[in-house]
Design an enzyme around this catalytic site. Structure first.
Site, PDB file in Angstrom:
ATOM      1  N   HIS A   1      -0.668   9.445  -4.352  1.00  0.00           N
ATOM      2  CA  HIS A   1      -1.591  10.637  -4.703  1.00  0.00           C
ATOM      3  C   HIS A   1      -0.766  11.707  -4.379  1.00  0.00           C
ATOM      4  O   HIS A   1       0.700  11.987  -4.138  1.00  0.00           O
ATOM      5  CB  HIS A   1      -3.377  10.541  -3.802  1.00  0.00           C
ATOM      6  CG  HIS A   1      -2.625  11.019  -3.228  1.00  0.00           C
ATOM      7  ND1 HIS A   1      -2.532  10.446  -1.703  1.00  0.00           N
ATOM      8  CD2 HIS A   1      -3.221  12.005  -2.335  1.00  0.00           C
ATOM      9  CE1 HIS A   1      -2.259  10.770  -0.345  1.00  0.00           C
ATOM     10  NE2 HIS A   1      -3.443  12.139  -0.759  1.00  0.00           N
TER      11      HIS A   1
ATOM     12  N   HIS B   1      -1.017  14.855  -3.124  1.00  0.00           N
ATOM     13  CA  HIS B   1      -0.552  15.893  -2.485  1.00  0.00           C
ATOM     14  C   HIS B   1       0.700  15.952  -1.687  1.00  0.00           C
ATOM     15  O   HIS B   1       1.242  15.228  -1.255  1.00  0.00           O
ATOM     16  CB  HIS B   1      -2.635  15.698  -1.718  1.00  0.00           C
ATOM     17  CG  HIS B   1      -3.528  15.803  -2.145  1.00  0.00           C
ATOM     18  ND1 HIS B   1      -4.324  14.879  -1.473  1.00  0.00           N
ATOM     19  CD2 HIS B   1      -3.707  16.378  -2.878  1.00  0.00           C
ATOM     20  CE1 HIS B   1      -5.771  16.030  -1.996  1.00  0.00           C
ATOM     21  NE2 HIS B   1      -5.608  16.264  -2.832  1.00  0.00           N
TER      22      HIS B   1
ATOM     23  N   ASP C   1       1.646  16.617   1.177  1.00  0.00           N
ATOM     24  CA  ASP C   1       2.206  16.183   2.540  1.00  0.00           C
ATOM     25  C   ASP C   1       2.967  14.760   2.136  1.00  0.00           C
ATOM     26  O   ASP C   1       2.674  13.724   3.344  1.00  0.00           O
ATOM     27  CB  ASP C   1       1.181  15.885   3.322  1.00  0.00           C
ATOM     28  CG  ASP C   1      -0.123  15.450   3.129  1.00  0.00           C
ATOM     29  OD1 ASP C   1      -0.887  15.377   1.722  1.00  0.00           O
ATOM     30  OD2 ASP C   1      -0.825  15.056   4.305  1.00  0.00           O
ATOM     31  N   HIS C   2       2.376  13.983   0.715  1.00  0.00           N
ATOM     32  CA  HIS C   2       2.750  12.950   0.120  1.00  0.00           C
ATOM     33  C   HIS C   2       3.599  12.436  -0.463  1.00  0.00           C
ATOM     34  O   HIS C   2       3.854  11.475  -0.664  1.00  0.00           O
ATOM     35  CB  HIS C   2       1.415  11.838   0.029  1.00  0.00           C
ATOM     36  CG  HIS C   2       0.334  11.816   0.983  1.00  0.00           C
ATOM     37  ND1 HIS C   2       0.068   9.919   1.188  1.00  0.00           N
ATOM     38  CD2 HIS C   2      -0.927  13.061   1.082  1.00  0.00           C
ATOM     39  CE1 HIS C   2      -0.403  10.429   2.349  1.00  0.00           C
ATOM     40  NE2 HIS C   2      -1.149  11.457   2.143  1.00  0.00           N
TER      41      HIS C   2
ATOM     42  N   HIS D   1     -10.960  10.786  -3.530  1.00  0.00           N
ATOM     43  CA  HIS D   1      -9.944  11.857  -2.729  1.00  0.00           C
ATOM     44  C   HIS D   1      -9.209  12.655  -3.186  1.00  0.00           C
ATOM     45  O   HIS D   1      -9.594  14.046  -3.422  1.00  0.00           O
ATOM     46  CB  HIS D   1      -9.351  11.004  -1.751  1.00  0.00           C
ATOM     47  CG  HIS D   1      -7.820  11.829  -1.015  1.00  0.00           C
ATOM     48  ND1 HIS D   1      -8.182  12.536   0.350  1.00  0.00           N
ATOM     49  CD2 HIS D   1      -6.680  12.648  -1.033  1.00  0.00           C
ATOM     50  CE1 HIS D   1      -7.449  13.240   0.442  1.00  0.00           C
ATOM     51  NE2 HIS D   1      -6.294  12.855   0.442  1.00  0.00           N
TER      52      HIS D   1
ATOM     53  N   ASP E   1      -4.799   8.606   1.017  1.00  0.00           N
ATOM     54  CA  ASP E   1      -5.889   8.831   1.566  1.00  0.00           C
ATOM     55  C   ASP E   1      -7.457   8.572   1.528  1.00  0.00           C
ATOM     56  O   ASP E   1      -8.132   9.297   1.494  1.00  0.00           O
ATOM     57  CB  ASP E   1      -5.883  10.554   1.204  1.00  0.00           C
ATOM     58  CG  ASP E   1      -4.483  10.754   2.268  1.00  0.00           C
ATOM     59  OD1 ASP E   1      -4.143  10.059   2.877  1.00  0.00           O
ATOM     60  OD2 ASP E   1      -3.887  11.886   2.249  1.00  0.00           O
TER      61      ASP E   1
ATOM     62  N   HIS F   1      -2.142   8.531   7.634  1.00  0.00           N
ATOM     63  CA  HIS F   1      -2.555   9.415   8.463  1.00  0.00           C
ATOM     64  C   HIS F   1      -2.932   8.823   9.952  1.00  0.00           C
ATOM     65  O   HIS F   1      -4.007   7.645   9.944  1.00  0.00           O
ATOM     66  CB  HIS F   1      -3.438  10.535   8.372  1.00  0.00           C
ATOM     67  CG  HIS F   1      -3.495  11.308   7.628  1.00  0.00           C
ATOM     68  ND1 HIS F   1      -2.345  12.788   7.608  1.00  0.00           N
ATOM     69  CD2 HIS F   1      -3.385  11.156   5.836  1.00  0.00           C
ATOM     70  CE1 HIS F   1      -2.827  13.209   6.683  1.00  0.00           C
ATOM     71  NE2 HIS F   1      -2.904  12.672   5.424  1.00  0.00           N
TER      72      HIS F   1
END
Length: 261
Positions: free
Chosen positions: A58, A60, A62-63, A116, A133, A171
């Site tokens: 996805h 985001h 941080d990915h 998410h 996530d 995570h």
């Protein structure tokens, strides 16, 4: 079927970037959700690895934050969700598609798992699930965009995978998730034992993941909304009768959002 060799690269406060090793050449790896290029480059250099591809679940930051830098000079395939506005060029995938690295002996089926984010996807293959996530060990992702109905369907799709499926999430949230799981089901002996095991792992500096789908069905309250114990806890929290699994999920997801342990 031989289990995949997968190694973890830690990033930020609690992210895991997964490196999937080729069954044909363990020095060749595919990175899953590289939110930061630097620790990946460090790990590759330290172990003499060759980055051969990237999978994105996805959009985001941080990915995906490290994708452009990692792919820029390598000319490697980058697969990602077709419907999630990933801020880098990808080969777009949706449910029914396959992410194939044929030269590496790696192929992953794609599942749509909105909740998410609306376009979130997961990768399933070689006895392993890379779920970003959507699903965490003993938990699930926040509903930033999707609805309880969507997330309930997405989690049910993942929960239907075989018992021994290795669950690689994005995570290190397991201990805090288990604290909540035990607030929902305080008499779940498997959750009590798993929390003790995870605390010992973290004390040793080890990851608590991957989990297995069998374990998640036994401890994860978001996969147990059909259980009377979870329904009763959700009804007590809501102060009313709940009519179906989606309503139970909605209550415990909102409960978890404000949970402080």
């Amino acid at each position: 079927m031989d289990m995949l060799k997968v190694s973890a690269v830690r990033a930020f406060a609690d992210n895991y970037i997964w490196l999937i090793h080729s069954p044909r050449d363990a020095k060749k790896v595919v990175a899953v959700d590289p939110g930061d290029a630097h620790p990946v480059e460090q790990e590759i250099a330290r172990k003499g690895l060759d980055l051969a591809g990237i999978l994105i679940t996805h959009r985001h930051a941080d990915h995906v934050g490290g994708v452009a830098a990692l792919a820029r000079d390598r000319g490697i395939p980058v697969f990602g969700p077709a419907a999630d506005n990933v801020p880098t060029a990808v080969q777009p995938l949706r449910e029914g598609d396959t992410a194939a690295f044929d030269a590496l002996g790696l192929r992953f089926d794609v599942l749509d798992v909105p909740g998410h984010t609306l376009g979130h996807i997961a990768y399933v293959g070689h006895g392993s699930l890379f779920c970003g996530d959507t699903l965490f060990s003993a938990g699930c992702g926040r509903l930033f965009e999707g609805t309880p109905e969507q997330m309930t369907r997405s989690l049910a799709k993942l929960a239907s995978l075989p018992d021994d499926t290795q669950v690689y999430c994005g995570h290190e949230y397991t201990i805090s998730n288990l604290a909540f799981a035990l607030a929902v089901e305080p008499h779940n002996e498997q959750s009590v034992a798993y929390l003790e095991e995870c605390r010992a792992r973290r004390t040793r500096g080890e990851a608590t993941v991957p989990s297995t789908m069998r374990r998640e069905r036994n401890v994860n309250p978001f996969l147990r909304c059909d259980r009377q114990s979870v329904k009763q806890a959700a009804e007590a929290k809501a102060g009313r009768r709940l009519q179906n699994h989606v309503e139970v999920f909605a209550v415990i997801r909102q409960w978890k959002d404000g949970f402080t342990g």
